[in-house]
Motif scaffolding. Sequence first.
Motif, short mmCIF file in Angstrom:
data_model
loop_
_atom_site.label_atom_id
_atom_site.label_comp_id
_atom_site.label_asym_id
_atom_site.label_seq_id
_atom_site.Cartn_x
_atom_site.Cartn_y
_atom_site.Cartn_z
N VAL A 7 5.23 -4.28 -9.55
CA VAL A 7 4.72 -3.78 -8.27
C VAL A 7 3.24 -3.44 -8.41
CG1 VAL A 7 4.81 -1.88 -6.59
CG2 VAL A 7 6.94 -2.88 -7.47
N GLU A 8 2.48 -3.82 -7.40
CA GLU A 8 1.08 -3.43 -7.26
C GLU A 8 0.98 -2.55 -6.01
OE1 GLU A 8 -2.86 -5.64 -5.42
OE2 GLU A 8 -1.48 -6.81 -6.67
N VAL A 9 0.39 -1.38 -6.14
CA VAL A 9 0.12 -0.56 -4.96
C VAL A 9 -1.37 -0.68 -4.67
CG1 VAL A 9 0.37 1.69 -3.86
CG2 VAL A 9 2.01 0.98 -5.61
N ASN A 10 -1.68 -1.57 -3.73
CA ASN A 10 -3.09 -1.88 -3.46
C ASN A 10 -3.66 -0.86 -2.50
OD1 ASN A 10 -1.58 -2.79 -1.33
ND2 ASN A 10 -2.41 -4.85 -1.28
N GLU A 11 -3.90 0.33 -3.04
CA GLU A 11 -4.25 1.49 -2.23
C GLU A 11 -5.73 1.83 -2.27
OE1 GLU A 11 -3.86 4.46 0.39
OE2 GLU A 11 -2.23 3.12 -0.20
N ALA A 12 -6.28 1.99 -3.48
CA ALA A 12 -7.62 2.58 -3.62
C ALA A 12 -8.68 1.79 -2.88
CB ALA A 12 -7.96 2.71 -5.10
N PRO A 53 0.85 -1.20 0.00
CA PRO A 53 0.00 0.00 0.00
C PRO A 53 0.88 1.25 0.00
CG PRO A 53 0.17 -0.84 2.22
CD PRO A 53 0.97 -1.78 1.35
N LEU A 54 0.27 2.39 0.04
CA LEU A 54 1.01 3.65 0.19
C LEU A 54 0.82 4.22 1.58
CD1 LEU A 54 2.75 5.88 -1.09
CD2 LEU A 54 0.63 6.96 -1.91
N ILE A 86 -2.94 8.36 -7.41
CA ILE A 86 -1.81 8.74 -6.54
C ILE A 86 -0.90 7.54 -6.29
CG2 ILE A 86 -1.20 9.52 -4.21
CD1 ILE A 86 -3.85 11.19 -4.31
N ALA A 87 -1.48 6.36 -6.12
CA ALA A 87 -0.69 5.15 -5.91
C ALA A 87 0.18 4.86 -7.12
CB ALA A 87 -1.62 3.98 -5.62
N ALA A 88 -0.43 4.89 -8.31
CA ALA A 88 0.34 4.61 -9.53
C ALA A 88 1.39 5.69 -9.76
CB ALA A 88 -0.61 4.54 -10.73
N TYR A 89 1.05 6.92 -9.45
CA TYR A 89 2.00 8.03 -9.60
C TYR A 89 3.24 7.78 -8.74
CZ TYR A 89 3.90 12.77 -9.44
OH TYR A 89 4.73 13.86 -9.52
N ASN A 90 3.03 7.34 -7.51
CA ASN A 90 4.17 7.09 -6.62
C ASN A 90 5.00 5.91 -7.10
OD1 ASN A 90 4.45 8.63 -3.76
ND2 ASN A 90 2.38 8.81 -4.57
N ALA A 91 4.35 4.88 -7.62
CA ALA A 91 5.10 3.74 -8.16
C ALA A 91 5.99 4.19 -9.31
CB ALA A 91 4.13 2.66 -8.62
N LYS A 92 5.44 4.99 -10.21
CA LYS A 92 6.24 5.49 -11.33
C LYS A 92 7.39 6.36 -10.84
CE LYS A 92 5.92 7.96 -15.72
NZ LYS A 92 5.02 8.61 -16.71
N LYS A 93 7.10 7.23 -9.90
CA LYS A 93 8.14 8.11 -9.34
C LYS A 93 9.27 7.31 -8.72
CE LYS A 93 8.72 11.26 -5.38
NZ LYS A 93 9.47 12.36 -5.98
N MET A 94 8.96 6.16 -8.13
CA MET A 94 9.98 5.35 -7.46
C MET A 94 10.67 4.36 -8.40
SD MET A 94 9.73 6.91 -4.71
CE MET A 94 11.12 6.08 -3.95
N GLY A 95 10.40 4.47 -9.69
CA GLY A 95 11.14 3.69 -10.67
C GLY A 95 10.55 2.35 -11.05
N VAL A 96 9.30 2.11 -10.67
CA VAL A 96 8.64 0.85 -11.08
C VAL A 96 8.40 0.89 -12.59
CG1 VAL A 96 6.51 -0.49 -10.88
CG2 VAL A 96 7.57 0.50 -8.84
N LYS A 97 8.70 -0.21 -13.25
CA LYS A 97 8.56 -0.27 -14.71
C LYS A 97 7.29 -1.00 -15.14
CE LYS A 97 13.60 -0.34 -14.96
NZ LYS A 97 13.74 -0.30 -13.49
N ASN A 98 6.95 -2.06 -14.43
CA ASN A 98 5.73 -2.83 -14.73
C ASN A 98 4.80 -2.72 -13.54
OD1 ASN A 98 6.41 -4.03 -17.37
ND2 ASN A 98 8.05 -5.02 -16.23
N TYR A 99 3.68 -2.04 -13.74
CA TYR A 99 2.77 -1.72 -12.64
C TYR A 99 1.50 -2.55 -12.75
CZ TYR A 99 -0.09 1.00 -9.42
OH TYR A 99 -0.89 1.39 -8.37
N ILE A 100 1.16 -3.23 -11.66
CA ILE A 100 -0.06 -4.03 -11.60
C ILE A 100 -1.14 -3.19 -10.91
CG2 ILE A 100 -1.07 -6.23 -10.92
CD1 ILE A 100 1.44 -6.39 -12.76
N ALA A 101 -2.10 -2.75 -11.68
CA ALA A 101 -3.18 -1.91 -11.15
C ALA A 101 -4.35 -2.80 -10.77
CB ALA A 101 -3.61 -0.88 -12.19
N GLN A 102 -4.58 -2.93 -9.47
CA GLN A 102 -5.68 -3.78 -9.01
C GLN A 102 -6.99 -2.99 -8.97
OE1 GLN A 102 -7.13 -6.83 -5.52
NE2 GLN A 102 -5.12 -5.98 -5.31
N TYR A 103 -8.01 -3.53 -9.60
CA TYR A 103 -9.33 -2.90 -9.63
C TYR A 103 -10.32 -3.84 -8.94
CZ TYR A 103 -6.97 0.05 -13.02
OH TYR A 103 -6.06 0.91 -13.61
#
Length: 549
Positions: A294-299, A258-259, A318-335
Amino acid sequence: MKKIIAGTIGNCVHVAGTMNFLTLADNEGYKTEFIGIGITIDQLLSEIKDKKPDIVALSYRLTPEPLNRIMEELKDKIEKEKIFDIIWIFGGTEPTSLVAEKWGIFTKIFYGYEDIDEVIAYLKGKNYSEEESYPKDLISRIKSKYPYPILRHHLGLPTIDETIEAIKKVAEAKVLDVISIAPDQNAQEFFFDQRNMDKRLNGAGGVPLRTKEDFKKLYEAAQRGNYPLLRSYSGTKNIIKFAEVLNENINNAWCAIPLFWYSELDKRGPRTLKEAIIENQQVMAWHGERNIPVEVNEAHHWSLRDAHDAIGVATAYIAAYNAKKMGVKNYIAQYMFNVPAFISPEMDLGKILAKIELVESLEDNNFKVYRQARAGLTSFPANLYQAKGQLAASAYLAMAIKPHIYHVVGYCEAHHAAKAEDIIESCMIVRGVLKNEFLGSVDMTKDKNVINRKNKLIEEANLIIDSIKSLTLDIEDPLGDPDILVEAVKIGILDAPHLIGSNIAKGQLKTRVVSGGLYAYDEKEARIISEKERIKKIFKEENLQLRKS
């Protein structure tokens, strides 16, 4: 573009399987043509001469004995006409397929019990009979099957031995691509500090993993069947050390972190909110450096605490934004669908589409988003028959977003923790939904009400995002700054009804489901509060100025 012609032979009129196969082949870029029902061998050869296909797919689903005479005629005429440059495929029931098999005509036979992903794998030119055919990393596994989603399910029983046996059964059933290991709460918080564990709680919430060897045993248990990938919850303390254990011992398929959470905000860990944000960002960076998804299971954490839909959409971004900012290349967006449980399908889909549009606006050459859909846990009733219906209904709705990963939630979760048999049955229910979905379905994303809800939520989420940016003039990147994010929680820009009494959150937000959507709500005046009004009130109370970005 390879050309496939297909039909039924003899006096067989059962065409559903043939048409399903051609639909899947169309989706994979083949040129296809159905040549008829119950065609004779002479008619078949005439069609071959006229259409010059690369592949001929035949089906027969009646009594098996007469098929021998048909196969004998076919083999004789193939040899007489010297038709040797064609790939022959057969599909039928198991008895008819066994008859077809012995004539040595067909390079591929479908016996009637194959799942749709095996058919797609064949059309993609893959053979799922050998270990090396199953990709060992997440992105390769996704690409080997898409548009058919890979399936994931969590598993964590009260003992190591039970969990090992369950993993073996699930792997051998070949119904699941990713097993998410659920360590018990003791392991998540005290793996590196085991003297502080309350041993009375061993096995509560998952499997009591206590050593690196325990993780290795689980990994070894999965090395069979379709060789499912493993991943694990990331823990709530010493998270980078825990990530190292996961990477080294189970080849963790991706990190889920999470964030804001697992902190004083939800009391699932000892960290302050600021400490949690900083450490969670560091964990994202650690995985980004190693090219681990990385998955940021925030929302859904906010939505599960009854924050209204606009906050769910904003925090997904905001979760995806932070993952990108921290250098994550492949982002798993959980819906997560069905949150809250009483949200209507059209409002739910509108919310998810709003999240997708904002999250995928961040994509570039260095940041790729993969969609993961799932049902909301709280939407499952304790009645197991109704729960199976809910699993199927939620999966069907989720297919509208064309997910890369579908996280199967065991239908039994409101009644008992899923065992191997429950997981296999739940996966088969979802596979049944997918089978129908790939025949072609109504595009629910084009519905007018869904689109209107999506657009409204994007507008309101942007107000939330802009309001957070407005909290500072001095910081270049407020959405990634821990102090600003903490402040957004403290003053109530990000808030939820379940946070009442919190020592860090405002906890004053009231929400209500109205016409199927979840809104900020004024209980005294019995009306919805617009996001513009809610944010303006917060800034007025805090004596702050709201600026547009």
